[in-house]
Motif scaffolding. Structure first.
Motif, mmCIF file in Angstrom:
data_model
loop_
_atom_site.group_PDB
_atom_site.id
_atom_site.type_symbol
_atom_site.label_atom_id
_atom_site.label_comp_id
_atom_site.label_asym_id
_atom_site.label_seq_id
_atom_site.Cartn_x
_atom_site.Cartn_y
_atom_site.Cartn_z
ATOM 1 N N LYS A 8 31.170 -16.059 70.152
ATOM 2 C CA LYS A 8 30.227 -16.691 69.260
ATOM 3 C C LYS A 8 28.905 -16.884 69.965
ATOM 4 O O LYS A 8 27.611 -16.431 69.586
ATOM 5 N N ASP A 9 29.133 -17.575 71.055
ATOM 6 C CA ASP A 9 27.953 -17.714 72.109
ATOM 7 C C ASP A 9 27.230 -16.751 72.511
ATOM 8 O O ASP A 9 26.087 -16.721 72.537
ATOM 9 N N GLN A 17 21.226 -14.556 67.075
ATOM 10 C CA GLN A 17 21.635 -14.609 65.665
ATOM 11 C C GLN A 17 21.338 -16.200 65.392
ATOM 12 O O GLN A 17 21.908 -16.655 64.190
ATOM 13 N N GLY A 18 21.114 -16.934 66.189
ATOM 14 C CA GLY A 18 20.954 -18.243 66.067
ATOM 15 C C GLY A 18 22.064 -19.445 65.278
ATOM 16 O O GLY A 18 23.202 -18.889 65.758
ATOM 17 N N ASP A 19 21.956 -19.887 64.294
ATOM 18 C CA ASP A 19 22.869 -20.446 63.746
ATOM 19 C C ASP A 19 23.883 -19.848 62.731
ATOM 20 O O ASP A 19 24.879 -20.145 62.155
ATOM 21 N N ASN A 20 23.421 -18.728 62.555
ATOM 22 C CA ASN A 20 24.132 -17.496 61.840
ATOM 23 C C ASN A 20 25.796 -17.343 62.480
ATOM 24 O O ASN A 20 26.475 -17.173 61.200
ATOM 25 N N VAL A 21 25.623 -17.671 63.547
ATOM 26 C CA VAL A 21 26.995 -17.347 64.203
ATOM 27 C C VAL A 21 28.184 -18.470 63.521
ATOM 28 O O VAL A 21 29.218 -18.184 63.662
ATOM 29 N N ASN A 22 27.725 -19.451 63.109
ATOM 30 C CA ASN A 22 28.525 -20.515 62.666
ATOM 31 C C ASN A 22 29.390 -20.168 61.470
ATOM 32 O O ASN A 22 30.432 -20.429 61.239
ATOM 33 N N GLU A 23 28.827 -18.921 60.785
ATOM 34 C CA GLU A 23 29.599 -18.486 59.603
ATOM 35 C C GLU A 23 30.482 -17.148 60.243
ATOM 36 O O GLU A 23 31.150 -16.855 58.941
ATOM 37 N N PHE A 24 30.274 -16.784 61.251
ATOM 38 C CA PHE A 24 30.931 -15.864 61.791
ATOM 39 C C PHE A 24 32.482 -15.961 61.676
ATOM 40 O O PHE A 24 32.975 -16.968 62.242
ATOM 41 N N THR A 25 33.511 -15.215 61.245
ATOM 42 C CA THR A 25 34.723 -15.182 61.371
ATOM 43 C C THR A 25 35.399 -14.038 62.345
ATOM 44 O O THR A 25 34.496 -13.188 62.581
ATOM 45 N N ARG A 26 36.464 -14.049 62.718
ATOM 46 C CA ARG A 26 37.096 -13.057 63.416
ATOM 47 C C ARG A 26 36.954 -11.756 62.847
ATOM 48 O O ARG A 26 36.976 -10.687 63.656
ATOM 49 N N ASP A 27 36.951 -11.544 61.511
ATOM 50 C CA ASP A 27 36.796 -10.156 60.921
ATOM 51 C C ASP A 27 35.120 -9.819 60.706
ATOM 52 O O ASP A 27 35.079 -8.756 60.312
ATOM 53 N N THR A 28 34.203 -10.612 61.154
ATOM 54 C CA THR A 28 32.960 -10.259 61.115
ATOM 55 C C THR A 28 32.505 -8.970 61.724
ATOM 56 O O THR A 28 32.930 -8.982 63.023
ATOM 57 N N GLN A 29 32.000 -7.907 61.375
ATOM 58 C CA GLN A 29 31.714 -6.604 61.934
ATOM 59 C C GLN A 29 30.595 -6.841 62.703
ATOM 60 O O GLN A 29 29.560 -7.636 62.587
ATOM 61 N N LEU A 30 30.692 -6.080 63.926
ATOM 62 C CA LEU A 30 29.493 -6.185 64.815
ATOM 63 C C LEU A 30 29.017 -4.667 64.985
ATOM 64 O O LEU A 30 27.635 -4.561 64.468
#
Length: 81
Positions: A8-9, A17-30
């Motif tokens: 995430k870092d 992506q700033g603080d948006n990454v706090n909402e990311f899960t392992r399943d978040t598509q890149l």
């Protein structure tokens, strides 16, 4: 730092992506989900990982699968820890 947090870092700094990454899960598509994620950005991410983990990542180790989701990136990081 665990592999998911490090993933995430790296995404936060390289994809801006700033603080948006706090909402990311392992399943978040890149790949396909972020127009900013291109070959140049991937090389920047690899360089950041090499610096953070104090390792060298060989070209043979790299594949698009690594950047499929946040989880696949974290999984790759696990192999380098």
């Amino acid at each position: 730092m665990d592999s998911l947090s490090l993933a995430k870092d790296i995404i936060k700094s390289c994809l801006q992506q700033g603080d948006n990454v706090n909402e990311f899960t392992r399943d978040t598509q890149l790949i396909g989900a972020f127009p900013e994620l291109n070959s140049l950005t991937i090389m920047t991410m690899i360089t950041a990982l090499e610096e953070e983990l104090d390792c060298e990542i060989a070209d043979e180790e790299l594949s698009a699968d690594i950047f499929e989701t946040v989880g696949t990136l974290a999984q790759f990081i696990e192999t380098k820890l």
